[in-house]
Structure formats: structure tokens, C-alpha cells
Design a protein around this motif. Structure first.
Motif, short mmCIF file in Angstrom:
data_model
loop_
_atom_site.label_atom_id
_atom_site.label_comp_id
_atom_site.label_asym_id
_atom_site.label_seq_id
_atom_site.Cartn_x
_atom_site.Cartn_y
_atom_site.Cartn_z
N MET A 108 0.86 -1.19 0.00
CA MET A 108 0.00 0.00 0.00
C MET A 108 0.89 1.24 0.00
O MET A 108 1.79 1.36 0.83
CB MET A 108 -0.87 0.00 1.26
N VAL A 109 0.66 2.13 -0.96
CA VAL A 109 1.46 3.35 -1.09
C VAL A 109 0.52 4.55 -1.05
O VAL A 109 -0.41 4.63 -1.86
CB VAL A 109 2.25 3.34 -2.41
N ALA A 127 -5.46 4.61 4.83
CA ALA A 127 -4.51 3.54 4.47
C ALA A 127 -4.33 2.58 5.64
O ALA A 127 -4.34 1.35 5.46
CB ALA A 127 -3.16 4.15 4.07
N GLU A 128 -4.20 3.13 6.84
CA GLU A 128 -4.01 2.27 8.01
C GLU A 128 -5.27 1.46 8.32
O GLU A 128 -5.18 0.30 8.73
CB GLU A 128 -3.60 3.12 9.24
N VAL A 147 0.53 -7.08 4.64
CA VAL A 147 0.40 -5.73 4.09
C VAL A 147 1.58 -4.86 4.54
O VAL A 147 1.85 -4.74 5.73
CB VAL A 147 -0.91 -5.05 4.55
N ALA A 148 2.24 -4.23 3.57
CA ALA A 148 3.28 -3.23 3.88
C ALA A 148 2.73 -1.87 3.47
O ALA A 148 2.27 -1.69 2.34
CB ALA A 148 4.54 -3.53 3.09
N VAL A 149 2.73 -0.92 4.41
CA VAL A 149 2.19 0.43 4.15
C VAL A 149 3.36 1.40 4.05
O VAL A 149 4.19 1.49 4.96
CB VAL A 149 1.24 0.86 5.29
N GLY A 208 -3.05 14.01 6.79
CA GLY A 208 -3.19 12.76 7.52
C GLY A 208 -4.46 11.98 7.23
O GLY A 208 -4.61 10.85 7.71
N ASN A 209 -5.38 12.53 6.43
CA ASN A 209 -6.64 11.81 6.18
C ASN A 209 -6.42 10.53 5.38
O ASN A 209 -6.90 9.45 5.75
CB ASN A 209 -7.63 12.73 5.45
#
Ligand SMILES: Cc1cc2nc3c(=O)[nH]c(=O)nc-3n(C[C@H](O)[C@H](O)[C@H](O)COP(=O)(O)O)c2cc1C
Length: 148
Positions: free
Chosen positions: A6-7, A19-20, A33-35, A13-14
Motif C-alpha cells: 500500500m502506497v 490507508a491504516e 500488508v506493507a504500508v 493525515g486523512n
């Protein structure tokens, strides 16, 4: 179980929060999952080796679509990310008072499709405070996972 990258690009910050949330749900379903922030990744071969790459980006600008600033250099190098044949999904935060509501989501989706990616799950466009969109985020994530 899927390997997901996930990029995201987020100024206030929204989109990062969304994403989180998506990552939490995917991890809860057993996926890896890698963010990563858009400013911290290298475009070359970015999509290679992943079952799904999720892009999140907020929209800026007034009379034209401007991608969130960290995402701009990555987007300019999109031809090299190796998206052909890779499944992707796109989301973003915006405000529907603007002419191009979540225009970044449209621009990224269109480019990924041109590059031969299969964009799954439809576009997730969040208006205003993403904390009010938990149900929308959950059902979009379910739809994306069902397509992986
Ligand atoms: C100067 C300015 C321009 C903006 N332009 C747009 C726009 O064209 N389209 C849109 O949907 N939202 C627009 N927005 C709203 C932001 O995308 C929205 O606040 C978003 O939640 C920011 O997400 P982020 O914190 O992840 O960067 C704009 C906001 C500002 C302050």
C-alpha cells in the motif's frame, strides 16, 4: 493469502488514516500488508512481486487536478512501476465542494489501466472526515479482497 503493498500520499493525515484502516482490515483477514508513504518508495519495479498494490492519494489544486505533493514524483515515474498484469486498487480523500472531487483517484486509475493493470474494487472516494466513512471503507476493502 495475498502479499499487499500500500502506497499513499497524504498532507493532513486523512489518506494516511484510511490507508491504516484498510491495512488493519486486510491484516485481520490474514493478508500480509506493507504500508509506505509515496515519498519513501522507488518507482522502478514497485509493483513487482506483489499480489495487489493499493494506491491512496488526496487531491489538491482548484481549477485542475493536483495530486498530493509526495505522490507527484512517483506518478511522473509511473511508466516504470511494472503495473502491467498486476492487480491494483485506488482510493483517496477529497472534498466534493471542489470541481474535481477526488480527481487524483481518477487520474491514478486511468494511468494504471493504460499501463495494463487490472484495477479492482472500483474507486474509493472519501468526502470530508474519513472517520465518518468507516462503513464505506470496510465494504470497499471487502470488495477489493474478493477480487484478489
Ligand atoms: C487548497 C486545497 C485544495 C483542494 N483541492 C481539492 C480538489 O481539487 N478536489 C478534492 O476532492 N479535494 C480537494 N481538497 C480537499 C483535500 O483533498 C482534503 O482535505 C483531503 O482530506 C486531504 O487529505 P490528506 O490529509 O490525506 O492530504 C483541497 C483542499 C485544499 C486545502
Amino acid at each position: 493469502m495475498a502479499d499487499v503493498l500500500m502506497v499513499y500520499g497524504s498532507t493532513t493525515g486523512n489518506t494516511e488514516w484510511v490507508a491504516e484502516e484498510i491495512a488493519k482490515q486486510m491484516k485481520g483477514a490474514g493478508h500480509t500488508v506493507a504500508v509506505k508513504g509515496a515519498g519513501s518508495v522507488t518507482a522502478d519495479g514497485l509493483c513487482q512481486g506483489h499480489d495487489l498494490v493499493v494506491f491512496g492519494c488526496s487531491t489538491w489544486g482548484q481549477d485542475e487536478i493536483e495530486l498530493q505533493e509526495d505522490f507527484v514524483p512517483l506518478f511522473e515515474a509511473f511508466d516504470s512501476i511494472g503495473a502491467n498484469g498486476v492487480k491494483t486498487a485506488v482510493f483517496g480523500c477529497g472534498d466534493d465542494d471542489y470541481t474535481y472531487f477526488c480527481g487524483a483517484v481518477d487520474a491514478i486509475t486511468e494511468k494504471l489501466e493504460k499501463l495494463g493493470s487490472k484495477v479492482v474494487g472500483g474507486k474509493l472516494k472519501i468526502n470530508g472526515d474519513p472517520g465518518d466513512a468507516r462503513d464505506e471503507i470496510k465494504s470497499w476493502t471487502d470488495g477489493v479482497l474478493a477480487a484478489v
